[in-house]
Motif scaffolding. Sequence first.
Motif, PDB file in Angstrom:
ATOM      1  N   ARG A  56       3.282  11.510  -2.487  1.00 14.23           N
ATOM      2  CA  ARG A  56       2.954  11.866  -2.964  1.00 14.23           C
ATOM      3  C   ARG A  56       3.793  12.495  -4.458  1.00 14.23           C
ATOM      4  N   ARG A  57       5.458  12.557  -4.096  1.00 14.99           N
ATOM      5  CA  ARG A  57       5.750  12.977  -4.550  1.00 14.99           C
ATOM      6  C   ARG A  57       5.404  12.498  -6.251  1.00 14.99           C
ATOM      7  N   SER A  58       5.277  11.377  -5.958  1.00 12.15           N
ATOM      8  CA  SER A  58       4.649  10.606  -6.735  1.00 12.15           C
ATOM      9  C   SER A  58       3.756  10.779  -8.458  1.00 12.15           C
ATOM     10  N   LEU A  59       2.893  11.339  -6.854  1.00 16.31           N
ATOM     11  CA  LEU A  59       1.249  11.987  -7.708  1.00 16.31           C
ATOM     12  C   LEU A  59       1.681  13.848  -8.354  1.00 16.31           C
ATOM     13  N   GLU A  60       2.713  14.072  -7.853  1.00 16.14           N
ATOM     14  CA  GLU A  60       3.580  15.238  -7.896  1.00 16.14           C
ATOM     15  C   GLU A  60       3.805  15.068  -9.241  1.00 16.14           C
ATOM     16  N   ILE A  61       4.156  14.071  -9.503  1.00 15.80           N
ATOM     17  CA  ILE A  61       5.341  13.750 -11.693  1.00 15.80           C
ATOM     18  C   ILE A  61       3.982  13.543 -12.242  1.00 15.80           C
TER      19      ILE A  61
ATOM     20  N   ASP B  17       0.736  -1.410  -0.127  1.00 14.79           N
ATOM     21  CA  ASP B  17      -0.011  -0.311  -0.095  1.00 14.79           C
ATOM     22  C   ASP B  17       0.659   1.556  -0.205  1.00 14.79           C
ATOM     23  N   ALA B  18       0.476   2.137  -1.650  1.00 14.33           N
ATOM     24  CA  ALA B  18       1.186   3.306  -1.089  1.00 14.33           C
ATOM     25  C   ALA B  18       0.938   4.557  -0.522  1.00 14.33           C
ATOM     26  N   TYR B  19      -0.061   4.027   0.773  1.00 11.90           N
ATOM     27  CA  TYR B  19      -0.430   5.017   1.779  1.00 11.90           C
ATOM     28  C   TYR B  19      -0.715   4.203   3.154  1.00 11.90           C
ATOM     29  N   GLN B  20       0.824   3.370   2.792  1.00 17.82           N
ATOM     30  CA  GLN B  20       0.590   3.205   4.788  1.00 17.82           C
ATOM     31  C   GLN B  20       1.239   3.672   5.570  1.00 17.82           C
ATOM     32  N   PRO B  21       1.236   4.003   6.874  1.00 17.58           N
ATOM     33  CA  PRO B  21       1.272   5.146   7.605  1.00 17.58           C
ATOM     34  C   PRO B  21       2.495   5.986   7.348  1.00 17.58           C
ATOM     35  N   ILE B  22       3.858   4.712   6.961  1.00 19.38           N
ATOM     36  CA  ILE B  22       5.475   5.170   6.742  1.00 19.38           C
ATOM     37  C   ILE B  22       5.368   6.102   5.905  1.00 19.38           C
ATOM     38  N   GLU B  23       4.501   6.853   4.825  1.00 20.86           N
ATOM     39  CA  GLU B  23       3.928   7.290   4.078  1.00 20.86           C
ATOM     40  C   GLU B  23       3.985   9.303   4.322  1.00 20.86           C
ATOM     41  N   ARG B  24       3.088   8.665   5.896  1.00 16.24           N
ATOM     42  CA  ARG B  24       3.128  10.505   6.602  1.00 16.24           C
ATOM     43  C   ARG B  24       4.153  11.280   6.418  1.00 16.24           C
ATOM     44  N   GLU B  25       5.216  10.203   7.607  1.00 14.09           N
ATOM     45  CA  GLU B  25       7.031  10.840   6.750  1.00 14.09           C
ATOM     46  C   GLU B  25       8.154  11.053   5.345  1.00 14.09           C
TER      47      GLU B  25
END
Length: 351
Positions: free
Chosen positions: A145-150, A132-140
């Motif tokens: 998010r950087r991938s979506l910006e690209i 999961d790309a939004y697992q808890p460590i994604e907060r840090e």
Amino acid sequence: MSSLPPRGRGTVSNPHNRFAPTRAVAEDDGWYREETPPSLATEVRVEKAKSVLTRNQSPDVGFDRSVNPYRGCEHGCIYCFARPSHAYWDLSPGIDFETKLIAKTNLASRLEEELSKPGYVPQPLALGINTDAYQPIEREYQLTRRSLEICLRFRHPVHLITKSALILRDLDLLGELASRRLVSVAFSLTTLDDELKRIMEPRTATPAARLRAMRTLSEAGVPVSALCAPIIPMINDMELERLLEAARDAGACSAGYVLLRLPLEIAELFEEWLRAHFPERAEHVMSLIRQSRGGRNYDSRFGTRMRGEGVFAELLAQRFQLAIKRLGLQRRDFELDCSQFAPPGRQLALL
């Protein structure tokens, strides 16, 4: 009865890494020693990836390329099909998969490089499929998010699948991508029962939180779908119609399902979990799984691995088809637009 995992973890087992040349076995030598319980704290290792685009040719999935910001997943879903991949890094598919995570911290730069190659031809990119790309460590780490910006800068279409409400943090990017037909989001829905969710996928968002996130995204113009996966005989299969109805009410426009898959070490881990939490029905559950997999725990053949075969699998397929027809849900995901792809600076280079 098998021992129960600590709260917040999917398993206590750490099956042997199938690629290791030797095995260590603890033996009692008769000397007293004080036992020190193993640490179950989450550890994050940093990886500098050589490439981040993964290609596949499977006819069972609707994409041919994906990006996974993380290896391992703190969500701890007992059934996760990605668990066996942890053995490639000399780690166990068991508790190691949930507690020893790897973050690809150079993901953004590598993704830009690969999308900027002259011969690159765009097709929808699946973000966060293996874990999961939004697992808890994604907060840090904010790699997703950087991938979506690209993807937004490059006008590259992207699909997301998640169990996390953290996705709402990126509503600004998702809304802009959606306005250009460049994104779709699928939520994995397995149960509406909070207690079953807690023991089956302990660190994921609650069912109510996922449905709220679906509704929020849908109201913002982001196309959302529901993936009822996995469907487990005698554990959550009786919820299929309720899950689809709840998803429709939360704004889902399409839906799909996957019958439980048990490749490699997952079979051992799942059966251990099953006997710990549902000892009275464990044999019946495993019997139905094997009936749907040609008498085995798993059948990897394309075309059957996602749906199974036999009486139970056929009945499940009929129930799903009738439910989506009644609810007005589509079977196929939202189609994205690949024609807008434009790597920044490429047009200037042609002048």
